[in-house]
Design an enzyme around this catalytic site. Sequence first.
Site, mmCIF file in Angstrom:
data_model
loop_
_atom_site.group_PDB
_atom_site.id
_atom_site.type_symbol
_atom_site.label_atom_id
_atom_site.label_comp_id
_atom_site.label_asym_id
_atom_site.label_seq_id
_atom_site.Cartn_x
_atom_site.Cartn_y
_atom_site.Cartn_z
ATOM 1 N N ASP A 227 0.756 -1.249 0.000
ATOM 2 C CA ASP A 227 0.000 0.000 0.000
ATOM 3 C C ASP A 227 0.788 1.301 0.000
ATOM 4 O O ASP A 227 0.433 2.231 -0.697
ATOM 5 C CB ASP A 227 -0.940 0.022 1.210
ATOM 6 C CG ASP A 227 -1.729 -1.269 1.361
ATOM 7 O OD1 ASP A 227 -1.604 -2.160 0.510
ATOM 8 O OD2 ASP A 227 -2.482 -1.381 2.337
ATOM 9 N N GLU B 253 2.373 -9.358 11.548
ATOM 10 C CA GLU B 253 2.064 -8.968 10.161
ATOM 11 C C GLU B 253 3.352 -8.743 9.366
ATOM 12 O O GLU B 253 3.479 -9.169 8.231
ATOM 13 C CB GLU B 253 1.214 -7.685 10.194
ATOM 14 C CG GLU B 253 0.664 -7.271 8.837
ATOM 15 C CD GLU B 253 -0.235 -6.041 8.945
ATOM 16 O OE1 GLU B 253 -0.314 -5.435 10.039
ATOM 17 O OE2 GLU B 253 -0.860 -5.689 7.924
HETATM 18 C C1 9WN Z 1 -5.782 -2.597 2.611
HETATM 19 C C2 9WN Z 1 -4.747 -7.665 4.760
HETATM 20 C C3 9WN Z 1 -4.162 -6.562 3.906
HETATM 21 C C4 9WN Z 1 -3.100 -7.081 2.927
HETATM 22 C C5 9WN Z 1 -2.330 -5.939 2.255
HETATM 23 C C6 9WN Z 1 -1.804 -5.009 3.331
HETATM 24 C C7 9WN Z 1 -2.952 -4.486 4.198
HETATM 25 C C8 9WN Z 1 -5.071 -3.167 3.834
HETATM 26 C C9 9WN Z 1 -4.938 -2.066 4.876
HETATM 27 O O1 9WN Z 1 -3.630 -5.582 4.787
HETATM 28 O O2 9WN Z 1 -3.807 -3.704 3.374
HETATM 29 O O3 9WN Z 1 -6.025 -3.589 1.701
HETATM 30 O O4 9WN Z 1 -5.972 -1.551 5.300
HETATM 31 O O5 9WN Z 1 -3.832 -1.720 5.272
HETATM 32 O O6 9WN Z 1 -1.072 -3.966 2.771
HETATM 33 O O7 9WN Z 1 -1.277 -6.457 1.478
HETATM 34 O O8 9WN Z 1 -3.709 -7.875 1.954
HETATM 35 O O9 9WN Z 1 -3.721 -8.385 5.401
#
Ligand code: 9WN
Length: 426
Positions: free
Chosen positions: A166, A396
Amino acid sequence: MIAIPETLTGRSREAAEILLANDRGEFSVPTRGLYPFQWNWDSAFAALGYSHLDGERAVRELESLAGAQWPDGMIPHIVFHRPDPGYFPGPEAWGTDRTPPTSGISQPPVFATAVRRLADRGLVSGERLRRLVETAERWHAWFGEARMDEATGAIGVVHPWESGRDNLPDWDVPLSAVDASGVKPYQRRDLGHVDASMRPTKDQYDRFMALVEFGQSVGWDQKRLKAESPFFVGDPGVTAILIRAERDLADLAEGLGDAEMVKRIRGRAERLAAGMDALWNEEIGAYATLDIRGGGRGPAVSAASFLGFYAGVARGAKAASLNAHFDRIAGRCRYLMPSWDPDSPLFDEKRYWRGPAWLVVNRLIAAGFAWEGDEARAKRIRDDSRALVAEGGFYEYYSPLTGAPLGGADFTWTAAMWLDWAREEV
Ligand code: 9WN
């Protein structure tokens, strides 16, 4: 109810317990609290984790994701199976008008690769396998239509969230062209779960939301998004993952005796390989993003640069240059692979995709090296991943310098990658 096999002890038992705790029946959540819905590429990795506990549950994970496929073929990045006020932006903010409610963008297509792995192990076959294969093919074709840059063949993302990475520094310049001055007031939820130093900044979030509002303004018409979104950036991560997924899908289609599908896949694969080539940044000697609107290229090596091996396209001088980067970075970081070049001034050890190491990306990078027969580099990544979990538990992401665990705790995809790959026993 899944029973944890007696043979799983220590960290492996903990990993299984996390997968059970994050199991919502048909689908899993990435972690409680921070991410209370089904995420696309998380689910593909989760299925690999469940496959070591219960093959049927692993297949259902993929089937529930497949169930959210849009009529145009897109599999969305979040499926909001049940309401939960703990996350923003939720279904109302996306406004996609789907049942079940979903976001309006996609995510890296690891799905077909996961299907293949389950099929290879005999966990899915027959009609069920055929349906998953057809779902994957429709999704891959969607990438070709709604996300492929016609000029180069590279796959572009219309939102940083679509890349799964992101707040990667590569997005900074293309995002600066996104006008966030009129964005509606909103309340972030992530900062109630995780320290602000580990998450994207407010300025980035404003622009993320401006792009969500733009998607709504075109009624989530995916072809219009590709043509008109103020943000459309070629991504070596998604492109490489799709190339590999196409290869896995071709093998599956061959196994099913579907020669027509194999032909269609081969046609797409050629364009994708050219697209990956177009993402080579000669100045840094690595694959990097290409701003399709603005023309600029990502300024430094990211973890996705090494996915050139995973895609099977990094050869000759390109391979040598990537290997030199790998060795330099391996000398700088105790724990590979940082999401961003530690020698760049934009490197940030703690902040999400601007420095930390992620087990899922490590898994893909190591698979690429192994594919090339480079067992030494594959081993370094696996050993580091194992050490991160052994020392810090299932988080994470982690600091690549100290191994400090960061972000959400009890994380599904980290537990899944432990069970499927990083632990000693597999
Ligand atoms: C937005 C769920 C997701 C991962 C992504 C990570 C994070 C979300 C956020 O979490 O993204 O999609 O709100 O930060 O960047 O890779 O799929 O684990």
